[in-house]
Scaffold this active site. Structure first.
Site, PDB file in Angstrom:
ATOM      1  CE  LYS A  42       1.477  34.574  -1.812  1.00  0.00           C
ATOM      2  NZ  LYS A  42       0.765  33.819  -3.234  1.00  0.00           N
TER       3      LYS A  42
ATOM      4  CE  LYS B 111      -2.016  28.163  -4.057  1.00  0.00           C
ATOM      5  NZ  LYS B 111      -2.880  28.667  -4.735  1.00  0.00           N
TER       6      LYS B 111
ATOM      7  CD  GLU C 252       0.331  37.460  -4.480  1.00  0.00           C
ATOM      8  OE1 GLU C 252       0.366  35.790  -4.479  1.00  0.00           O
ATOM      9  OE2 GLU C 252      -0.964  38.168  -3.539  1.00  0.00           O
TER      10      GLU C 252
ATOM     11  CG  ASP D 109      -2.969  36.569  -7.412  1.00  0.00           C
ATOM     12  OD1 ASP D 109      -3.123  35.293  -7.943  1.00  0.00           O
ATOM     13  OD2 ASP D 109      -3.660  36.844  -6.127  1.00  0.00           O
TER      14      ASP D 109
ATOM     15  NE  ARG E  67      -2.803   2.052  -1.020  1.00  0.00           N
ATOM     16  CZ  ARG E  67      -3.322   1.722  -2.211  1.00  0.00           C
ATOM     17  NH1 ARG E  67      -3.911  -0.121  -2.578  1.00  0.00           N
ATOM     18  NH2 ARG E  67      -2.923   2.328  -3.800  1.00  0.00           N
TER      19      ARG E  67
END
Length: 285
Positions: free
Chosen positions: A169, A137, A199, A220, A102
């Site tokens: 950001k 992410k 950004e 963005d 697995r």
């Protein structure tokens, strides 16, 4: 896949952690039916078309449990594979084959799924000169595997982690009091070898980023019209990245812009697994 040092220092501890998660004391099912060591073989079968990725990881799961396990591969990372194709044969102690199954498949299916999805998205950018990037992410503790899978699928890696580069950001800009001040502080603090990416969400922020001397400007969640205007403002004075809810279904709308990079978190956070299975386990002499 990974060099020997990376495998030993960065990959193996994660594989061992995954195995310990699955076997906290013993594999009760396996020990019930196979109390003693016995040699066996099992086939790795592809159940849907895709791009293979993670064979070294797949094999290492079994050899960590027993270094005498033998994995014979019939396809390599990056190759297109077809439903029904036999990808590999694993030979060793049946107890090891059952206990590692697995965990080994979880890595291989996940990595192959990302590589398959990335290859499909990257093909939509062929001939444009725009590079497809991933993001941070990623699944916690699986970044090294998922970013490798993106590369295998013909994508490119953005920064690996927070130590890898400067990306200012919205909240960094807010904390500093504006784009200009954020870039100024980054120039003073960051090593000179680090590029500074900013950004931006508005055309005014684009102007500020250009004037502040940002190396890369990320547009963005802008409309197509706003992005075209932003490119005119930048005028080649910085590299340009486009980001924000980019998927396989909508990336075509960006290809005419001629930007340097398009990043997509969906490559890692939304790729389905590729269906692979271990079948035909049988004892051998």
């Amino acid at each position: 896949m990974f060099d020997q040092v990376t495998m030993k220092l960065n990959v193996e501890p994660l594989l061992l952690s995954a195995l310990r998660e699955d076997i906290t004391s013993e594999d009760v099912s396996t020990n019930s039916v196979m109390p003693c060591a016995r040699m066996g073989e099992v086939d790795l079968i592809c159940k849907q078309d895709g791009v293979l990725c993670g064979m070294d990881v797949f094999a290492r799961v079994f050899t960590l449990l027993d270094e005498d396990t033998q994995v014979t591969a019939y396809a390599a990372d990056g190759e297109k594979i077809k439903a029904g194709q036999k990808i590999a044969t694993v030979r060793g102690d049946i107890r090891v084959l059952l206990s590692g199954e697995r965990t080994a498949l979880n890595y291989l299916q996940r990595m192959s799924g990302i590589a398959t999805h990335t290859r499909a998205v990257a093909s939509l950018l062929e001939g444009t000169g725009t590079k497809l990037l991933d993001t941070r992410k990623t699944t916690p503790n699986n970044r090294i595997f998922e970013k490798y899978a993106v590369r295998t699928g013909s994508g490119n890696n953005h920064r690996y982690n927070l130590s890898d580069g400067v990306m200012l950001k919205d909240n960094h800009i807010g904390a500093a009091g504006g784009v200009k001040e954020a870039v100024r502080r980054a120039r003073e603090y960051a090593p000179f070898v680090r590029k500074i990416e900013v950004e931006v969400e508005t055309l005014d922020m684009v102007r500020e980023a250009v004037e502040a001397g940002a190396d890369i400007i990320m547009l963005d969640n802008m409309s197509h019209e706003e992005m075209a205007q932003a490119l005119a403002i930048i005028g080649g004075r910085a590299e340009v990245e486009v980001s924000g809810n980019v998927t396989r279904e909508n990336i075509a709308r960006l290809t005419d812009l001629g930007v340097d990079y398009i990043s997509s978190g969906a490559l890692t956070h939304s790729s389905p697994i590729l269906d692979l299975s271990l079948k035909n386990l049988h004892p051998v002499e």
